[in-house]
Design an enzyme around this catalytic site. Structure first.
Site, PDB file in Angstrom:
ATOM      1  CE  LYS C  80       2.548   0.843  -4.185  1.00 41.54           C
ATOM      2  NZ  LYS C  80       3.462   1.913  -3.743  1.00 41.54           N
ATOM      3  CB  SER C 155       2.691   4.885  -6.215  1.00 44.94           C
ATOM      4  OG  SER C 155       3.529   4.240  -5.262  1.00 44.94           O
ATOM      5  CB  SER C 179       4.489   5.746  -2.650  1.00 44.88           C
ATOM      6  OG  SER C 179       4.778   6.396  -3.855  1.00 44.88           O
TER       7      SER C 179
END
Lengths: 89, 480, 482
Positions: C80, C155, C179
């Site tokens: 990420k 997210s 997330s």
């Protein structure tokens, strides 16, 4: 609840365009309304938490980073420093 | 100063701690390095970095807490103080808010001959910010982050200080205490000790505090003295002219000797303190706190008081001896030999030896002089083996060489002559050569005896025992 | 060999160990797959292909020499874009860090590199991890492989999408209020938020520091466990990390007590979601688990506590982005104040600005006690309720998201509706507990549904055991042919 958006923006170093202030205020108020759903709780006392503690670090030197690596992302530099608009303190 | 008013002062002192590394990362804690070389992602606050607290910082702060008679909060935490400024790369300073490491203490300081107790509200640990260098040729300012994360303690006093002199005494005592504890270089010129000054005035006899004004940029203790007197006079003038004091922050300009408004109360920052989520609660055990307490040496004010009572020295001499950790240790080592009187030791250290230290700009520990040699030299004088003047000659040698004073006395033939027959010959010769003085003495001008003894000393090349010579001169004249 | 990219990490490891393929072959297959499909999925903000091939070659060399290698050696992993990668752009999904190149690696990245893993690229995310749909990315909106007109959740949007689309077997996500788990749920994969402190946060660009936690995302339970094992443990650079010893998991729930909290099955949860989860519970029951009812009465307040704490911390964490030291710098340098304001107003997206303002508000003088402090006290209450409930059972099962993936643009202008979706996930972050998404079927639009298993602190192996048992019993999780 009336929220002083301009004061908050000033504290947070943000500028909200004139035409967006109302929209921001409305959204913020909706959020505050949701967030206000808190029960009555005793908030006396400190937030210190002896049940969850950390260890401290030994006072031992580790190598620092090369200056050019530390400044590689700076938008403006001069004389090995980061250059900023003039300030007087 | 208008004597109808009383000055009330509170001080916030920031002292950099002399740890090896910074408070939250392993970068060197060092003054004077090339710009931005003692930095890493942590102290420059790069995205993703986290602080890890240096245990030495906590121990040093607790030391100072003990020295200032504080309660130690062994279970505490760190808080973020949020504000934007380019010397603060994370946009928050990691400090302590509601639970300082040390609180509710006091410091006894000597003001004149009086002991004054100043309350200490709190001592907390926090990180220093970087340095901004203003450069007109570049049309901006330069940020150097070497100082970011240097550990600081902030010592906040109660508003117990009543004059600039008291403030100066308090600051001097903090300064010597830091040095005694070995926790700070306490170098004013390097900015490692700085202070903010809160001043208010009130009519004498009033029990309520006046509105206080905070002064920033007070960069030396003598500047603090000047700044307090200036600000108090300014406030009194405002009040005398029927004005009101406004709560505000002013900036001291030591060159011009004035202060100017920095910001008013309305502009007061909202620092939004909250516990730093990257640093959990930390616990210093009671055993550890006690262990640190046991390591605290006798501190300068206590020493001063003890020298006065135990050795019957004057306040000024006691303080001078106690002020410097090395001098005090040397003084005590000489006394510990048990060979000489404290008063003589004090006189020699604060007299001839201090002169040398000042000339050479060095510490007593930098000399070859040992407490044993000094004690021996002084005891030779006290035993009347050598004269005071001969003592100075011996001192000149032992300052720079570890040599037995007895040997020096022998080599240089400095021993006093106490042999009566040898002295008698000298006395007779001197009296014969100074008939007028003898006559004066007989006519009641007995103070000429000093002159006659001096002549005898000269004749003996400084080796005669002056006390014996005096007795013999008087006896000889009376027999005439 | 065909379709190497579609293998699980465990399958790749077997082939590598048996020297039937090389990591370079796998990596080339993965790169080819990404190049062909990422125009549509938009899972990556930066590719690391050149370096990835070097890492793959290095892993192959080690294996060829017969050196002992870690499980992850030679296996591609996506990271990420809020985890710092040395000399590889790290944006946190924000224009503010659009050109930021870290001089250091996050601890998790260091660990992966030390294990010989192949870092394939940095994944698309909501700006500063603030969002539940991926629509708050400053660069692009990652797509849900099951229906590319729908969001993949957020997210960790790109991490979920790339794994679900079989571009790569493993990805790291981060979870502050759901997330990892929520995008895993919406894309039908496994995603685990570890116990707070189990994985180092050093190098993770902070959103809500006391809630943020890095965790694994994968298409199988075994793969998720393999990645978790590689990243967990105490880090001297993170004072909030804890000593953690990874313990192996099993595949039987026989004799386990599983709690069902009634508060999580209320009106807000769609009927289809509830139905699937009850079916999943039946599956576990049939495998020998005992189902007990538990109560978590403060659940309703968790969302408020979450947003107060997360935004308060964010308002402070994001102060450092000021146009001075790195990243985006504003157009107005006429004064320091103007530089600050222009950098922050131009560099941050609207959602981020909104959360900064909320955080500033709840910490500001006069409101601190009523909001922030109260939320922190409430956090303790919620944690205590979980503790009590978890004394009655080994783990708790709840829905993970109230609905399945919605259409791109459907909720993006209504922050409250968007925030309310986080109700099932934020409680864990508040309590610091571990939780895992387990895929359990589809809704009528053929969009994935998942259930959450949560447990006591450091009980990851229990969660993995339950998930593994379910996975085995249902014959594995469906993979989208894409």
């Amino acid at each position: 609840m009336e929220i002083d958006i301009m004061r908050l923006a000033k504290l947070a170093k943000l500028s909200i365009p004139e035409e967006k202030v109302e929209e921001f205020r409305k959204k913020m108020e909706d959020i505050i309304q949701m967030v206000e759903k808190l029960p009555d709780l005793d908030t006396q006392g400190s937030l210190v938490d002896p049940t969850n503690t950390m260890e401290l670090r030994k006072d031992e030197v580790q190598p620092s980073f090369p200056r050019d690596e530390m400044l590689q992302n700076a938008p403006y530099t001069a004389a090995g420093c980061i250059l900023i608009p003039k300030v007087v303190d | 100063m208008n004597s109808n008013y009383e000055i009330v002062v509170g001080l916030e002192v920031h002292a950099e701690l002399s740890t090896e590394t910074k408070i939250f990362c392993g970068c060197k804690n060092e003054f004077g390095a090339e710009v931005n070389t003692n930095v890493c992602p942590v102290c420059m606050g790069l995205p993703g970095t986290l602080p890890v607290l240096n245990e030495q910082v906590v121990e040093y702060a607790i030391k100072m807490g003990h020295a200032m008679n504080c309660t130690i909060n062994g279970t505490t935490k760190q808080d973020r103080k949020n504000y934007f400024y380019p010397d603060l790369p994370k946009s928050y300073q990691i400090s302590q808010f509601d639970i300082p490491l040390c609180e509710n203490g006091y410091l006894d300081v000597l003001v004149g001959d009086e002991v004054k107790r100043i309350g200490v509200t709190r001592i907390h640990i926090e990180e220093d910010a970087g340095k901004l260098i203003h450069d007109d040729s570049l049309g901006g300012s330069l940020a150097d982050y070497n100082r970011c994360g240097v550990p600081l303690i902030e010592i906040v006093s109660e508003p117990d200080i009543r004059s600039a002199d008291e403030a100066k005494a308090y600051l001097d005592t903090i300064h010597t205490t830091l040095l005694y504890l070995g926790i700070s270089d306490a170098k004013m010129q390097e900015g490692s000790v700085r202070c903010d000054v809160n001043v208010s005035v009130r009519p004498v006899g009033s029990t309520e505090f006046g509105t206080r004004v905070e002064m920033k940029n007070v960069n030396s203790f003598s500047a603090a003295h000047r700044a307090i007197n200036y600000e108090a006079a300014r406030q009194i003038k405002v009040l005398e002219n029927g004005g009101e004091i406004v709560q505000e922050t002013r900036r001291w300009d030591d060159v011009k000797g004035v202060n100017v408004l920095l910001r008013s109360k309305e502009d007061a920052q909202d620092y939004r303190y909250f516990p730093d989520p990257d640093l959990l609660t930390f616990v210093v055990s009671d055993e550890k706190i006690a262990e640190i307490k046991a390591s605290i040496p006798e501190l300068p004010v206590a020493k001063t008081m003890r020298y006065m009572s135990e050795y019957k020295l004057s306040r000024a001499d006691s303080e001078l001896l106690a002020l410097n950790k090395n001098t005090a240790a040397f003084f005590e080592a000489v006394i510990a030999t048990g060979k000489c009187e404290p008063k003589s030791v004090s006189n020699w250290i604060l007299g001839d030896i201090y002169k040398v230290l000042n000339e050479r700009k060095c510490e007593i520990t930098d000399l070859a002089l040992t407490p044993v040699n000094l004690a021996e030299m002084i005891s030779l004088i006290e035993k009347k083996t050598i004269s005071n003047a001969a003592g100075k000659t011996v001192l000149e040698v032992i300052l720079d060489a570890d040599k037995d004073p007895n040997e020096i006395v022998k080599e240089k033939g400095l021993a006093q002559v106490s042999d009566t027959s040898a002295l008698n010959a000298i006395v007779e010769k001197v009296l014969a050569n100074n008939e007028k003085a003898v006559t004066d003495f007989k006519n009641g001008k007995t103070n000429v005896v000093g002159f006659l003894v001096g002549q005898c000393m000269k004749e003996s090349k400084g080796k005669g025992n002056p006390a014996m010579l005096k007795d013999m001169v008087v006896a000889a004249i009376e027999k005439m | 060999m065909d379709k190497l990219y579609s293998l699980t990490a465990a399958q790749m490891k077997d082939l590598l160990d048996r020297k039937e393929v090389t990591s370079v072959e796998i990596t080339k297959s993965v790169i080819d797959r990404i190049e062909k499909t990422d125009g549509e999925i938009q899972a990556y903000t930066s590719y690391n292909f050149d370096q990835a091939l070097q890492q793959a070659a290095a892993a192959d060399e080690k294996r060829a020499k017969g050196e002992t290698v870690s499980e992850l050696a030679g296996i591609p992993v996506a990271v990420k874009d809020n985890m710092c990668t040395k000399n590889l752009r790290t944006t946190a999904g924000s224009k503010m860090l659009g050109n930021f190149v870290p001089p250091y690696n996050a601890t998790v990245v260091e660990k992966l590199i030390a294990d010989g893993a192949v870092i394939i690229g940095k994944t698309t995310m909501d700006e500063f991890a603030m969002g539940s749909s991926g629509e708050n990315s400053a660069f692009q909106v990652a797509r849900n492989p099951w229906d590319t007109t729908r969001v993949p959740g957020g997210s960790s949007s790109g991490s979920a999408a790339t794994v679900a689309a079989s571009q790569v077997p493993l990805a790291l996500g981060s979870d502050t209020g759901g997330s990892i788990r929520q995008p895993a749920c919406l894309t039908g994969i496994v995603g685990m938020k570890p116990t707070y402190g189990a994985v180092s946060r050093y190098g993770l660009i902070a959103y809500g520091s006391s809630l943020d936690q890095i965790g694994p995302m994968a298409r199988t339970v075994d793969d998720a466990a393999m990645l978790f094992k590689a990243i967990c443990g105490k880090d001297k650079m993170d004072a909030t990390s804890k000593d953690y010893t990874y313990t192996p998991y099993g595949d039987s729930v026989k004799g386990m007590k599983l709690g069902l909290p009634k508060e999580y099955f209320g009106e807000g949860i769609s009927a289809e979601v509830k139905e699937r989860i009850y079916q999943a519970v039946e599956v576990l029951k049939a495998q020998g688990a005992e189902i007990v009812e538990v109560s978590l009465p403060s659940t309703d307040y968790a969302l408020s506590a979450y947003y107060i704490i997360a935004c308060a911390e964010a308002s402070s964490n994001l102060g450092r982005y000021d146009g001075v030291k790195y990243g985006f710098t504003g157009s107005d340098r006429s004064s320091l104040e103007n530089l600050y304001v222009s950098s922050r107003s131009e560099g941050f997206g609207e959602e981020v600005q909104r959360r900064i303002l909320l955080g500033t508000y709840v910490l500001s003088s006069g409101f601190y006690d009523a909001y922030y402090k109260k939320a922190k006290v409430l956090q303790k209450v919620i944690a205590k309720e979980f503790d009590d409930a978890l004394k009655l059972c080994d783990a708790i099962i709840t829905p993970l998201n109230p609905t399945t993936a919605f259409k791109i643009g459907e909720k993006s202008n209504d922050p409250v509706a968007m925030w309310a979706g986080d109700i099932c996930t934020v409680t864990l972050n508040i309590a610091g507990l571990p939780g895992i998404n387990v895929p359990c079927g589809f809704d009528s639009n053929n969009m994935p549904i998942g259930f959450q298993v949560l447990g006591r602190k450091f009980s990851e192996s229990t969660l993995l055991t339950i998930a593994k048992c379910y996975e085995n019993t249902v014959g594995g999780f469906a993979v989208k042919e894409f």
